[in-house]
Write an enzyme that holds these catalytic residues in place. Structure first.
Site, short mmCIF file in Angstrom:
data_model
loop_
_atom_site.label_atom_id
_atom_site.label_comp_id
_atom_site.label_asym_id
_atom_site.label_seq_id
_atom_site.Cartn_x
_atom_site.Cartn_y
_atom_site.Cartn_z
N THR A 1 0.82 -1.21 0.00
CA THR A 1 0.00 0.00 0.00
C THR A 1 0.86 1.26 0.00
O THR A 1 0.66 2.17 -0.82
CB THR A 1 -0.94 0.00 1.21
OG1 THR A 1 -1.75 -1.18 1.19
CG2 THR A 1 -1.85 1.22 1.18
N HIS B 1 -10.44 -0.84 4.35
CA HIS B 1 -9.28 -0.59 3.49
C HIS B 1 -9.83 -0.31 2.09
O HIS B 1 -9.74 -1.13 1.18
CB HIS B 1 -8.37 -1.82 3.47
CG HIS B 1 -6.98 -1.55 2.96
ND1 HIS B 1 -6.63 -0.41 2.28
CD2 HIS B 1 -5.83 -2.30 3.04
CE1 HIS B 1 -5.36 -0.46 1.94
NE2 HIS B 1 -4.85 -1.59 2.40
#
Length: 313
Positions: A64, A142
């Protein structure tokens, strides 16, 4: 005379959770993601050469954080920040999250944040003067991962309606599963099988959201049975760091593994996804199977995060 180009009616400032996205917004983000693939193929762009992204990561991250930083770099922008904000920021001195965000907003044009606490992204957005992109908030959501997951399904299978999706692993703490479930609720004829050990089942609030949206689902303990009719198997790691005791972790660990035997019962045109990292729940012998899409999935994260930066600016 050519008509003026219409501006998008899909507005985006903060990216905080998957529920904020409509089907039309998703269509536009995925269209932009495709254009970002072409930008990367041509060597990038300098369109945001005067923009600065700050990455604030209070939890560890590889994909990420690096994909966001790569996304900003490929759009010509600059990146500042820390990969261990819990230790290497004024948080360790007792500074509140709100004060950190107020200060960092003055240094940045956009902030990407991962935090240990559910709801931290909303707290940050309440005081920020620049866009906040939620890169994971504890066991909550997320959203950017779920967006790239959905984009991968669209690319690999060619549709987002009429799908049977099997979600496997730590569904209680798996924020990627929660966000993906919310996004799938935008589509037609979706059926979800939740396959998890008894102590990490999908939370009731996710099921309620699906009920409210008319999405059918089941709790299926037999992975072989679920996999035999799946279009997508979404495997997740049993997250040891989320458990309060080793005993509870061991109750969940190692129960559902994708291996060569499971490949034998899967549909030929199905795919296997995983948000990564994996920790033994997908055998490495699966990697060579064309249905193993998880490394392509990770690559798609770059394009989707470039698209989100584009929309937020």
């Amino acid at each position: 005379m050519q008509p003026a180009k219409e501006e998008s009616d899909v507005q985006l400032y903060h990216v905080l959770g998957a529920k904020q996205f409509t089907r039309s917004a998703l269509d536009e983000i995925f269209e932009i993601s495709g254009s970002m693939e072409r930008i990367v193929e041509k060597g990038g762009s300098d369109r945001y050469k005067n923009k600065v992204m700050t990455t604030l990561f209070f939890e560890p991250s590889t994909r990420t954080r690096l994909s966001f930083e790569s996304a900003m770099s490929r759009l010509g922008g600059k990146v500042i920040g820390t990969e261990n904000a819990a230790q290497f920021s004024s948080t360790i001195k007792g500074e509140t999250l709100e004060d950190t965000i107020r200060v960092v907003s003055g240094y940045s044009d956009i902030i990407v944040m991962r935090h240990t606490e559910i709801g931290a992204a909303e707290r940050a957005a309440a005081v920020a003067t620049v866009p906040i992109l939620n890169a994971g908030d504890g066991a909550g959501e997320h959203p950017t991962q779920a967006l790239l997951d959905l984009y991968t399904i669209k690319k690999e299978i060619g549709r987002l309606d009429n799908l049977h999706v099997v979600m496997v692993g730590d569904l209680a703490n798996g924020r990627t599963v929660h966000s993906l479930s919310y996004l799938l609720a935008n589509y037609q004829n979706i059926h979800i099988s939740f396959t998890a050990p008894e102590n990490v089942q999908i939370p009731p609030y996710v099921k309620k959201y699906l009920d409210d949206k008319g999405i059918t689902y089941e709790e299926e303990y037999d992975l072989t049975r679920a996999a035999s009719t799946a279009d997508v198997i979404y495997q997740t790691r049993i997250q040891k760091e989320r458990f309060t005791s080793l005993d509870e972790y061991e109750k969940a660990s190692g129960k559902y593994i994708i291996d060569a035997e499971l490949l034998g019962v899967m549909r030929k045109k199905s795919i296997i996804l995983h948000p990564l990292p994996r920790a033994g729940e997908i055998s490495v012998q699966v990697d060579e199977d064309p249905r193993a899409a998880y490394f392509r999935q990770a690559q798609n994260g770059l394009y989707v995060r470039m698209a989100l930066i584009e929309k937020c600016f």
